[in-house]
Design an enzyme around this catalytic site. Sequence first.
Site, PDB file in Angstrom:
ATOM      1  N   TYR A  80      -1.301  -5.835  -6.617  1.00  0.00           N
ATOM      2  CA  TYR A  80       0.003  -6.457  -6.367  1.00  0.00           C
ATOM      3  C   TYR A  80      -0.095  -7.969  -6.253  1.00  0.00           C
ATOM      4  O   TYR A  80       0.906  -8.635  -5.998  1.00  0.00           O
ATOM      5  CB  TYR A  80       0.628  -5.883  -5.091  1.00  0.00           C
ATOM      6  CG  TYR A  80       1.100  -4.464  -5.284  1.00  0.00           C
ATOM      7  CD1 TYR A  80       0.192  -3.446  -5.496  1.00  0.00           C
ATOM      8  CD2 TYR A  80       2.453  -4.149  -5.271  1.00  0.00           C
ATOM      9  CE1 TYR A  80       0.608  -2.148  -5.674  1.00  0.00           C
ATOM     10  CE2 TYR A  80       2.879  -2.848  -5.457  1.00  0.00           C
ATOM     11  CZ  TYR A  80       1.949  -1.852  -5.652  1.00  0.00           C
ATOM     12  OH  TYR A  80       2.358  -0.563  -5.847  1.00  0.00           O
ATOM     13  N   LYS A  90     -11.825   4.313  -3.903  1.00  0.00           N
ATOM     14  CA  LYS A  90     -12.479   4.765  -5.141  1.00  0.00           C
ATOM     15  C   LYS A  90     -13.724   3.895  -5.316  1.00  0.00           C
ATOM     16  O   LYS A  90     -13.973   3.316  -6.388  1.00  0.00           O
ATOM     17  CB  LYS A  90     -11.493   4.622  -6.320  1.00  0.00           C
ATOM     18  CG  LYS A  90     -11.941   5.294  -7.605  1.00  0.00           C
ATOM     19  CD  LYS A  90     -11.755   6.798  -7.610  1.00  0.00           C
ATOM     20  CE  LYS A  90     -12.329   7.403  -8.875  1.00  0.00           C
ATOM     21  NZ  LYS A  90     -12.301   8.872  -8.879  1.00  0.00           N
ATOM     22  N   ASP A 117      -8.837  10.561  -5.362  1.00  0.00           N
ATOM     23  CA  ASP A 117      -8.411  11.751  -6.121  1.00  0.00           C
ATOM     24  C   ASP A 117      -8.527  13.002  -5.270  1.00  0.00           C
ATOM     25  O   ASP A 117      -7.623  13.848  -5.230  1.00  0.00           O
ATOM     26  CB  ASP A 117      -9.167  11.882  -7.456  1.00  0.00           C
ATOM     27  CG  ASP A 117     -10.616  11.444  -7.386  1.00  0.00           C
ATOM     28  OD1 ASP A 117     -11.006  10.856  -6.371  1.00  0.00           O
ATOM     29  OD2 ASP A 117     -11.365  11.710  -8.340  1.00  0.00           O
ATOM     30  N   ASP A 173       0.798   2.772  -1.905  1.00  0.00           N
ATOM     31  CA  ASP A 173       2.123   2.943  -2.502  1.00  0.00           C
ATOM     32  C   ASP A 173       2.261   4.369  -3.036  1.00  0.00           C
ATOM     33  O   ASP A 173       3.234   5.084  -2.759  1.00  0.00           O
ATOM     34  CB  ASP A 173       2.268   1.927  -3.653  1.00  0.00           C
ATOM     35  CG  ASP A 173       3.692   1.795  -4.127  1.00  0.00           C
ATOM     36  OD1 ASP A 173       4.591   2.381  -3.503  1.00  0.00           O
ATOM     37  OD2 ASP A 173       3.910   1.093  -5.143  1.00  0.00           O
ATOM     38  N   ASP A 215       4.315   7.892  -1.136  1.00  0.00           N
ATOM     39  CA  ASP A 215       5.404   8.649  -1.768  1.00  0.00           C
ATOM     40  C   ASP A 215       5.019  10.123  -1.916  1.00  0.00           C
ATOM     41  O   ASP A 215       5.842  11.012  -1.722  1.00  0.00           O
ATOM     42  CB  ASP A 215       5.726   8.073  -3.157  1.00  0.00           C
ATOM     43  CG  ASP A 215       6.693   6.894  -3.077  1.00  0.00           C
ATOM     44  OD1 ASP A 215       6.735   6.242  -2.024  1.00  0.00           O
ATOM     45  OD2 ASP A 215       7.398   6.623  -4.062  1.00  0.00           O
TER      46      ASP A 215
END
Length: 332
Positions: A122, A169, A202, A226, A230
Site C-alpha cells: 500500500y 509468508k 495460506d 486487508d 474480509d
Amino acid sequence: MPHTISLIPGDGIGPEVSRAVQQIIEAAGIAIRWEETSAGGDIEITDFMKSPAVLSILKNRVALKGPLATAVATGPPSLNVQLRKALDLYANVRPVENLAGVASRYQNVDMVLIRENTEDLYAGLEHTVVPGVVESLKIITERASTRIARFAFEYARKWGRKRIHAIHKANIMKMSDGLFLTSIRKVAEQYPEIEYQEMIIDNACMQMVLNPCQFDMLLLTNLYGDIMSDLAAGLVGGLGVVPSGNIGETCAIFEAVHGTAPDIAGQGIANPTALLMSAIMMLRHINETQAALDIERALQKVYTQGKNLTRDVGGSATTADFTEAVIRELRT
Ligand code: NAI
C-alpha cells in the site's frame, strides 16, 4: 462538555448510515458536536495535509467516517489510504464476532485482527520498468513492524486477549516478511503472559474457514490484513456486521469496512449496523463506556428479536425502521 467529533459521511449509502448512527448516539444521551467534513474527493486539493478532513481530524483527534468511492485501476490514489497515511493511523483494528440473529455457519467466533496500515504494497510505489512490465514495491520497515507489534501486544494486555498469531509468508519473502516476523518476536518476548504463534498466510486462510475459533488475535501486514479481515468478516455474516478503527498516536478514525454500495444508495434500505458498531468502538475510545454498552445491548436486542432487520441480513426493514427499533430499545 460535548465531544467534538469529525464526521465524514462519505459517498453512496454513507450519508444514510451516518445519519442513522447520529440519531442513535443522540438517543443514547451523549452530547456530540459533529463537525461534518468532506474527504476531498469533490474538490481540487494540491496538498492533502490541508484537506478539510485532515485539518478537522487533526484538531478533533477523533472521526467517524462513511465509505468513500475509489476508482478501480485508474484515477487518483484512494482517499481512504491517503487519510490513513496523512494522519499516520498505523493500526487497523478489526474485531470479528458473531452477532446473535445473523446467520453464520460458525458460532463463538471472537477474534481481533490487527493490520499494519501504513506500508507494505500500500506504499503505492508502482512504476513501469519497460513497456509491458510494471513493478510494485513492498515496503516493510523494522520501525513500523515493531510499532504495530507493540500496539497488538498492548491491545491484548488491555482487553484480556490470550494469544496472538503473526501471519506471514516469510518462507518465500524471506527479507520483507522475515523482517516483519523478527521485529514482532523481539516485542513478543516482553509479553510472556501472551501466547505468541506464527502461521503462514495460506495455511492461516484454510485454518480460518476450518476452525475460526482457534484464533484470538491476528497480527498482519497491510495486504494480508486487508484480505484476511474480509475473510473473517464473511464467517460471521459479512462486512455489514463488523466494525473497524484506524488508530494512530494522536488521531483515530472509526469506519465501517463495507463500501459505498452504489447498487442500493438512495433507496433507504442500507444497513447502518457496521457503522454503528464502529461508533461503539469510537465511544469506548473516548471513554463513553456506558453509552457504548447501552447501544451494544440495544443493537443485540434488535437482532435477537429479528423483526426490524434490513434486507442484507435477511429482513425487510428500511434503514429508518431499523434505526427506530434500536432507539426504542435504548429507551426501554
Ligand atoms: P460494497 O461494500 O459497496 O458493496 C458490496 C455489496 O454489499 C453490495 O451488494 C452492497 O449493496 C452490499 N452492501 C455493502 N454495504 C451494505 C450495507 N451497509 N447495507 C446493505 N448492503 C450493503 O463494495 P463494492 O461494490 O466493491 O465497492 C463500491 C465502492 O466502495 C467502490 O468505489 C470501493 O472503492 C468503495 N469502498 C470503500 C471503502 C471504504 O471507504 N472504507 C471500503 C470498500 C469499498
